[in-house]
Design a protein around this motif. Sequence first.
Motif, short mmCIF file in Angstrom:
data_model
loop_
_atom_site.label_atom_id
_atom_site.label_comp_id
_atom_site.label_asym_id
_atom_site.label_seq_id
_atom_site.Cartn_x
_atom_site.Cartn_y
_atom_site.Cartn_z
N LYS A 57 -2.35 24.81 -13.41
CA LYS A 57 -0.91 25.11 -13.32
C LYS A 57 -0.78 26.60 -13.10
O LYS A 57 -1.37 27.37 -13.83
CB LYS A 57 -0.22 24.71 -14.62
CG LYS A 57 -0.36 23.25 -14.93
CD LYS A 57 0.95 22.58 -14.86
CE LYS A 57 0.75 21.14 -15.32
NZ LYS A 57 1.41 20.17 -14.63
N PRO A 58 -0.08 27.06 -12.11
CA PRO A 58 0.54 26.24 -11.08
C PRO A 58 -0.53 25.56 -10.22
O PRO A 58 -1.66 26.05 -10.10
CB PRO A 58 1.35 27.23 -10.26
CG PRO A 58 0.69 28.54 -10.46
CD PRO A 58 0.08 28.49 -11.85
N ALA A 59 -0.14 24.44 -9.62
CA ALA A 59 -1.07 23.67 -8.79
C ALA A 59 -1.50 24.50 -7.59
O ALA A 59 -0.72 25.31 -7.06
CB ALA A 59 -0.40 22.38 -8.33
N PRO A 60 -2.74 24.32 -7.15
CA PRO A 60 -3.19 25.02 -5.95
C PRO A 60 -2.29 24.70 -4.76
O PRO A 60 -1.78 23.58 -4.66
CB PRO A 60 -4.60 24.47 -5.72
CG PRO A 60 -5.02 23.89 -7.02
CD PRO A 60 -3.77 23.44 -7.70
N ARG A 61 -2.11 25.67 -3.91
CA ARG A 61 -1.28 25.49 -2.72
C ARG A 61 -2.17 25.34 -1.51
O ARG A 61 -3.23 25.96 -1.43
CB ARG A 61 -0.33 26.67 -2.55
CG ARG A 61 0.63 26.78 -3.74
CD ARG A 61 1.63 27.82 -3.53
NE ARG A 61 2.51 27.35 -2.46
CZ ARG A 61 3.66 27.91 -2.16
NH1 ARG A 61 4.07 28.94 -2.84
NH2 ARG A 61 4.40 27.45 -1.18
N PHE A 62 -1.70 24.55 -0.56
CA PHE A 62 -2.46 24.34 0.66
C PHE A 62 -2.50 25.61 1.50
O PHE A 62 -1.50 26.26 1.72
CB PHE A 62 -1.85 23.22 1.50
CG PHE A 62 -2.54 23.07 2.83
CD1 PHE A 62 -3.76 22.44 2.91
CD2 PHE A 62 -1.98 23.59 3.98
CE1 PHE A 62 -4.42 22.32 4.13
CE2 PHE A 62 -2.63 23.48 5.20
CZ PHE A 62 -3.85 22.84 5.27
N LYS A 63 -3.70 25.95 1.92
CA LYS A 63 -3.93 27.04 2.85
C LYS A 63 -5.27 26.75 3.52
O LYS A 63 -6.23 26.37 2.83
CB LYS A 63 -3.98 28.38 2.12
CG LYS A 63 -4.24 29.55 3.02
CD LYS A 63 -4.33 30.84 2.23
CE LYS A 63 -4.73 31.95 3.17
NZ LYS A 63 -5.05 33.17 2.47
N HIS A 64 -5.33 26.90 4.81
CA HIS A 64 -6.60 26.65 5.49
C HIS A 64 -7.67 27.56 4.89
O HIS A 64 -7.49 28.76 4.76
CB HIS A 64 -6.46 26.93 7.00
CG HIS A 64 -7.74 26.71 7.74
ND1 HIS A 64 -8.16 25.46 8.10
CD2 HIS A 64 -8.69 27.57 8.14
CE1 HIS A 64 -9.34 25.56 8.72
NE2 HIS A 64 -9.67 26.84 8.75
N GLY A 65 -8.77 26.94 4.51
CA GLY A 65 -9.88 27.69 3.93
C GLY A 65 -9.82 27.85 2.42
O GLY A 65 -10.74 28.38 1.82
N ALA A 66 -8.72 27.37 1.81
CA ALA A 66 -8.61 27.48 0.35
C ALA A 66 -9.68 26.62 -0.32
O ALA A 66 -9.97 25.51 0.12
CB ALA A 66 -7.22 27.04 -0.11
N ILE A 67 -10.25 27.16 -1.38
CA ILE A 67 -11.28 26.44 -2.14
C ILE A 67 -10.85 26.42 -3.60
O ILE A 67 -10.55 27.46 -4.18
CB ILE A 67 -12.65 27.14 -1.98
CG1 ILE A 67 -13.10 27.08 -0.53
CG2 ILE A 67 -13.68 26.52 -2.92
CD1 ILE A 67 -14.37 27.85 -0.22
#
Length: 106
Positions: A57-67
Amino acid sequence: CAPPDNKPTPEEIENCSRYLDAEFGILKNKKVLLALGKIGFQSSLNLLSRNGYKIPKPAPRFKHGAITTFSDLTLVASYHPSRQNTNTGVLSLKMWNDIFMSAKII
């Protein structure tokens, strides 16, 4: 072909989730999940939550290359390799290869 507005309905996503759950249960020694697109990323977070993984929390956000690393599993995010993304250069061959290299070294 792409769905209307290039986005599946919530009902379509829900209908597919049982297959995702079944596949997740069958696969042993999972180390990396590769989420294709924002919908795939959110579906992966939901899948992990349904399977007892604690989502930060907060939840991970989508981003190209995010790990995002969990206890025994890593979630890697990529743009979806659709024609819309590859033909427009949103997702290049180098970016696509780099995602797999990132997943490989995990």
